[in-house]
Design a protein around this motif. Structure first.
Motif, PDB file in Angstrom:
ATOM      1  N   SER A 271      -8.272  -3.692   0.416  1.00 29.88           N
ATOM      2  CA  SER A 271      -8.278  -2.603  -0.547  1.00 29.88           C
ATOM      3  C   SER A 271      -6.891  -2.466  -1.147  1.00 29.88           C
ATOM      4  O   SER A 271      -5.907  -2.377  -0.420  1.00 29.88           O
TER       5      SER A 271
ATOM      6  N   ASP B  78     -13.393   5.514   3.313  1.00 30.36           N
ATOM      7  CA  ASP B  78     -12.479   6.604   2.971  1.00 30.36           C
ATOM      8  C   ASP B  78     -11.386   6.755   4.020  1.00 30.36           C
ATOM      9  O   ASP B  78     -10.599   7.684   3.994  1.00 30.36           O
ATOM     10  N   GLU B  79     -11.323   5.809   4.948  1.00 34.31           N
ATOM     11  CA  GLU B  79     -10.345   5.828   6.041  1.00 34.31           C
ATOM     12  C   GLU B  79      -9.118   5.004   5.657  1.00 34.31           C
ATOM     13  O   GLU B  79      -9.232   3.834   5.274  1.00 34.31           O
ATOM     14  N   LYS B  80      -7.930   5.604   5.763  1.00 35.20           N
ATOM     15  CA  LYS B  80      -6.687   4.904   5.419  1.00 35.20           C
ATOM     16  C   LYS B  80      -6.398   3.796   6.420  1.00 35.20           C
ATOM     17  O   LYS B  80      -6.683   3.909   7.602  1.00 35.20           O
TER      18      LYS B  80
ATOM     19  N   PHE C 287      -7.036   1.540   1.784  1.00 37.23           N
ATOM     20  CA  PHE C 287      -8.155   1.968   2.621  1.00 37.23           C
ATOM     21  C   PHE C 287      -8.671   0.811   3.452  1.00 37.23           C
ATOM     22  O   PHE C 287      -8.457  -0.362   3.132  1.00 37.23           O
TER      23      PHE C 287
ATOM     24  N   GLU D  93     -15.223  -0.427   0.295  1.00 37.50           N
ATOM     25  CA  GLU D  93     -14.091   0.387   0.707  1.00 37.50           C
ATOM     26  C   GLU D  93     -14.588   1.590   1.499  1.00 37.50           C
ATOM     27  O   GLU D  93     -15.625   2.149   1.189  1.00 37.50           O
TER      28      GLU D  93
END
Length: 70
Positions: free
Chosen positions: A16, A46-48, A20, A44
């Motif tokens: 990403s 939503d977690e970094k 992400f 992708e």
């Protein structure tokens, strides 16, 4: 956005560009980035991503496992 690029002329690196984690569609497994021999579909999350720098020894070991050279 998901980025795919050729890596070492025979692998596909997927990651990403927004930092992400990515999820492989067929397995549901989540990765910071992926290096595959065949093209696989990722989305992708939503977690970094954990962007800690890899230890040089760890990076070399992982690369040898992926490439089958170790």
């Amino acid at each position: 956005m998901i980025i795919k690029e050729t890596y070492k002329e025979r692998f596909i690196r997927t990651y990403s560009d927004e930092g992400f984690k990515i999820r492989q569609v067929s397995t549901g497994i989540v990765y910071d980035e992926a290096v595959d021999v065949v093209d696989k579909e990722y989305v992708e999350t939503d977690e970094k991503r954990d962007d800690r720098p890899a230890d040089a020894g760890e990076a070399a070991e992982l690369l040898s496992i992926i490439t089958g050279e170790g």
